[in-house]
Write a protein that holds these residues in place. Structure first.
Motif, short mmCIF file in Angstrom:
data_model
loop_
_atom_site.label_atom_id
_atom_site.label_comp_id
_atom_site.label_asym_id
_atom_site.label_seq_id
_atom_site.Cartn_x
_atom_site.Cartn_y
_atom_site.Cartn_z
N LEU A 9 -8.47 34.08 -19.18
CA LEU A 9 -8.03 32.69 -19.32
C LEU A 9 -9.22 31.74 -19.47
CD1 LEU A 9 -5.16 32.58 -16.67
CD2 LEU A 9 -4.93 32.45 -19.16
N LEU A 10 -10.28 32.00 -18.71
CA LEU A 10 -11.45 31.15 -18.81
C LEU A 10 -12.11 31.26 -20.18
CD1 LEU A 10 -12.96 31.69 -15.27
CD2 LEU A 10 -12.17 29.52 -16.21
N LEU A 11 -12.17 32.47 -20.72
CA LEU A 11 -12.74 32.65 -22.05
C LEU A 11 -11.90 31.95 -23.11
CD1 LEU A 11 -13.89 36.38 -21.85
CD2 LEU A 11 -15.30 34.34 -21.75
N LEU A 33 -15.50 21.39 -20.76
CA LEU A 33 -16.44 22.50 -20.76
C LEU A 33 -17.14 22.62 -19.40
CD1 LEU A 33 -17.56 24.74 -22.47
CD2 LEU A 33 -19.30 23.19 -23.34
N ILE A 34 -17.49 21.48 -18.81
CA ILE A 34 -18.10 21.52 -17.47
C ILE A 34 -17.13 22.13 -16.46
CG2 ILE A 34 -18.83 20.05 -15.54
CD1 ILE A 34 -20.21 18.26 -17.50
N LYS A 35 -15.84 21.76 -16.60
CA LYS A 35 -14.83 22.33 -15.71
C LYS A 35 -14.73 23.84 -15.88
CE LYS A 35 -9.99 21.68 -14.34
NZ LYS A 35 -8.73 20.95 -14.62
N THR A 36 -14.82 24.31 -17.13
CA THR A 36 -14.78 25.75 -17.41
C THR A 36 -15.97 26.45 -16.77
OG1 THR A 36 -13.66 25.39 -19.52
CG2 THR A 36 -14.79 27.49 -19.22
N ILE A 37 -17.16 25.86 -16.92
CA ILE A 37 -18.37 26.48 -16.35
C ILE A 37 -18.27 26.55 -14.83
CG2 ILE A 37 -20.86 26.15 -16.05
CD1 ILE A 37 -20.84 24.80 -18.85
N ASP A 38 -17.83 25.45 -14.21
CA ASP A 38 -17.70 25.43 -12.75
C ASP A 38 -16.68 26.47 -12.28
OD1 ASP A 38 -18.13 21.81 -12.44
OD2 ASP A 38 -19.58 23.45 -12.59
N GLU A 60 -23.46 35.49 -17.26
CA GLU A 60 -24.19 35.30 -18.50
C GLU A 60 -23.45 34.33 -19.43
OE1 GLU A 60 -26.44 39.66 -18.72
OE2 GLU A 60 -24.71 39.26 -20.00
N HIS A 61 -22.13 34.43 -19.44
CA HIS A 61 -21.34 33.51 -20.28
C HIS A 61 -21.49 32.07 -19.78
CE1 HIS A 61 -18.34 32.51 -23.24
NE2 HIS A 61 -17.56 31.98 -22.33
N ILE A 69 -24.89 22.75 -23.45
CA ILE A 69 -24.63 21.32 -23.22
C ILE A 69 -25.65 20.72 -22.23
CG2 ILE A 69 -22.18 21.58 -23.71
CD1 ILE A 69 -21.69 21.47 -20.68
N LYS A 70 -26.71 21.50 -21.91
CA LYS A 70 -27.77 21.03 -21.01
C LYS A 70 -27.21 20.62 -19.64
CE LYS A 70 -30.50 21.67 -24.45
NZ LYS A 70 -31.24 22.94 -24.51
N TYR A 71 -26.32 21.46 -19.11
CA TYR A 71 -25.70 21.22 -17.82
C TYR A 71 -26.52 21.98 -16.77
CZ TYR A 71 -22.04 21.27 -14.21
OH TYR A 71 -21.33 21.14 -13.04
N ASN A 72 -27.50 21.30 -16.16
CA ASN A 72 -28.46 21.97 -15.29
C ASN A 72 -27.81 22.60 -14.06
OD1 ASN A 72 -30.61 21.41 -16.93
ND2 ASN A 72 -31.30 19.63 -15.80
N GLU A 73 -26.85 21.93 -13.47
CA GLU A 73 -26.20 22.50 -12.29
C GLU A 73 -25.49 23.81 -12.64
OE1 GLU A 73 -23.75 19.83 -10.09
OE2 GLU A 73 -22.74 21.44 -8.97
N GLY A 74 -24.81 23.82 -13.80
CA GLY A 74 -24.15 25.05 -14.24
C GLY A 74 -25.15 26.15 -14.50
#
Length: 634
Positions: A9-11, A33-38, A60-61, A69-74
């Motif tokens: 589902l996440l993919l 996208l940030i929500k998906t990464i989190d 890795e994904h 997206i340069k999301y450093n926390e992710g």
């Protein structure tokens, strides 16, 4: 079943988010996208202890999405999760790489994330038996944890493990119980499960087996509820060790087999080797020597497999690093192209407006036509230059690829030599120490054995020195510090260095080097060359033989020779003496063995100092190794 479905589902969510063409990310899709990464990073926390392979794929994904997206926390959380995955499979050095990478990305305003990362680093150092660094990082984790009970429980949990490893069992038990209280206040079941395992281990080491069994039972039962397969495997093995201490060997064997099977299924190499070691002891106590030897062999194979796997994983880590960089560079290139396309569109609009105006004036139209023609030629020249630059870049990449292959080949050769030539003397020393500590050998016997093994250890020391010198010259270049070198004085130093080996074979050493005659060279290099040549001469010279150091002036050069009365070298083997790929090795008169690196290193160092090295040899009469160096000018 729920984890694979959740991953799918996440993919799918990621695919939907990136279904649009590459361009400027809309705020809405960016947030999704940030929500998906989190969500991915949170899911990995519950996955890696039961299914490390799935956890690695998800981490890795998440890392790739975060970098896009340069999301450093992710990115930091993804590195942290990769570290947990490799830690769960006992690849501690690799896990440390990812934990330290996470620290560079985790935001400073998220102290609990930083505390979790430092706590994980402390645990990895504990498993690597570096307890000072472990406690240092755990203290940092406690500082970031503040008053958060869950995070403090994790820190005290890991501290208890450190003190158990340091054999301060009472302190370890007290810290584990305090961590248990904190975990119960927040109902952290996975942490409570781990703490029961900690207490079982500490009580077992203290010899309090009733308490150890009780905590081990609780940890084992809870491991099913929290789906911690790694802890379950460790609990099986821990119980087996307890039963060995209670002389219940059959039960210990059954539990150790369960622990081995589970460790093997999830790739926990430490658990697998511990299980084999436990079964070896059980069968040994049962006087079943055959089975004891079988599992001793499996234990050795597991350790060798872990070393080989660490080597392969290190290579994969480097490959993954470059692959990730390549993919990120590709993303940057796409973004740059998008920007260029926008600029071109803007330019085209300006040209259209210009052409409309140019229709009113013929002269202006001709000027515009000429302008376009000129622009076309400029663009063509630019493309030719770009094509040429690409060809140059391609050649550079190919050259770097060859260099990388050479470095990998160098690394493999070094590891092979170290594993082959240094393991035996170290193993012999270990055996002597173990027999002495157990009272099997007397002091006199140990002294005798140490005298016998000293030449082997000196040979290993020379091999290690050659390896370090050669590796340094290959990887960093040779450090050359020329000065006036007196060969006669170095000969006196060599006589003292090898005096014991001369006495062992009753070899006469004659220093016939011209006194006071100096050459221009790096003194350290010349000592390495003479040390190798004299060591080889001792190795292939029989008892009561003679080794002679000679020097003679030849024009502006000094010819230095090391001659022996040894076995000699076959003529057909002389051409392969100084070639590392076709190196010639033989057994010395007392069974000494070599690896062929010494002569290759000698040739490199002599040539670097402006000389050349050659050999004359006759079977059963001896060999003379000679090299030339420039004399000091008047």
């Amino acid at each position: 079943m729920r984890r694979p479905v959740g991953l799918l589902l996440l993919l799918l969510m990621h695919g939907t988010t990136y279904a649009q063409k590459v361009g400027k990310t809309e705020p809405k899709s960016f947030s999704a996208l940030i929500k998906t990464i989190d969500s991915l990073n949170t899911l990995i926390e519950d996955t890696y202890v039961g299914a490390p392979h799935e956890g690695r794929i998800m981490a890795e994904h998440a890392l790739l999405l975060s970098e896009k997206i340069k999301y450093n926390e992710g990115t930091g959380c993804a590195f942290l999760n990769l570290g947990h995955v490799y830690w769960s499979q006992s690849y501690y050095p690799i896990s440390l790489f990812y934990f330290n990478s996470a620290l560079t990305y985790l935001p400073k305003n998220k102290p609990l994330l930083l505390a979790h990362c430092y706590s994980s680093i402390g645990r990895a150092y504990t498993d690597l038996q570096n307890y000072n660094k472990a406690l240092k990082n755990l203290n940092t984790a406690a500082r970031f944890a503040g008053q958060d009970h869950k995070m403090l429980a994790e820190v005290y949990n890991e501290r208890s493990f450190v003190y158990a490893r340091l054999k301060q069992y009472d302190k370890g038990i007290a810290l584990a119980k305090f961590a248990m209280q904190l975990s119960r206040t927040v109902n952290d079941q996975p942490a409570i499960c781990i703490l029961h395992s900690r207490l079982a281990n500490a009580y077992r080491l203290k010899g309090q087996y009733t308490q150890a069994i009780a905590h081990s039972d609780t940890a084992l039962n809870m491991s099913y509820r929290v789906n911690n397969k790694r802890l379950r495997a460790i609990s099986f093995i821990e119980r087996a060790v307890i039963y060995n201490s209670l002389n219940r060997y059959d039960e210990a064997i059954d539990l150790a087999k369960k622990g081995a099977a589970l460790s093997d299924s999830i790739g926990v190499m430490d658990g697998l080797s511990s299980a084999y070691k436990t079964m070896t002891y059980s069968f040994e106590q049962k006087q079943n020597i055959v089975q004891s030897l079988v599992y001793q062999k499996k234990y050795t194979q597991a350790l060798d497999s872990l070393n080989a796997t660490n080597k392969r994983k290190n290579t994969e880590l480097i490959q993954s690093y470059f692959e990730l960089n390549s993919r990120l560079n590709a993303i940057a290139a796409v973004e740059q192209k998008t920007k260029e396309y926008g600029e071109k569109i803007h330019l085209q609009k300006a040209i259209i407006i210009t052409l409309i105006i140019a229709l009113c004036i013929v002269i202006l139209a001709l000027s515009v036509t000429y302008y376009h023609y000129k622009q076309k030629r400029i663009l063509s020249n630019r493309m030719r230059k770009q094509h040429k630059a690409l060809l140059i870049q391609k050649e550079l990449i190919e050259e770097q690829s060859v260099n990388l292959a050479g470095i990998n080949s160098l690394k493999d050769r070094l590891l092979a030599v170290i594993g082959h030539d240094l393991r035996t003397p170290i193993g012999n020393l270990h055996s002597i120490l173990r027999l002495y500590n157990t009272g099997v050998l007397t002091d006199a016997e140990v002294r005798g054995l140490m005298r016998e093994i000293e030449p082997v250890v000196q040979g290993a020391e020379l091999t290690l020195s050659n390896l370090l010198e050669w590796a340094g010259s290959q990887l960093k270049g040779v450090n050359h510090e020329p000065s006036a070198v007196d060969i006669g004085l170095i000969g006196i130093e060599m006589e003292g260095t090898f005096s014991y080996l001369f006495q062992q074979k009753n070899i006469s050493f004659k220093n016939k080097a011209l006194p006071g005659t100096c050459v221009q060279a790096d003194e350290r290099h010349i000592k390495v060359v003479l040390s190798n040549l004299i060591s080889n001469a001792i190795k292939f010279t029989s008892n009561n033989g003679v080794i002679t150091l000679l020097s003679a002036v030849d024009g502006n050069d000094l010819i230095i020779s090391v001659a022996d009365t040894g076995n000699g070298i076959p003529a057909e083997k002389l051409v392969s003496l100084f070639n590392l790929n076709t190196k010639y090795t033989a057994t010395g008169t007392s069974g000494e063995k070599g690896n062929g690196i010494g002569l290759f290193l000698c040739k490199e160092l002599v040539e670097f100092n402006g000389g050349r090295l050659w050999v004359n040899s006759e079977i059963n009469k001896g060999s003379t190794f000679s090299f030339s160096l420039s004399l000091i000018g008047d």
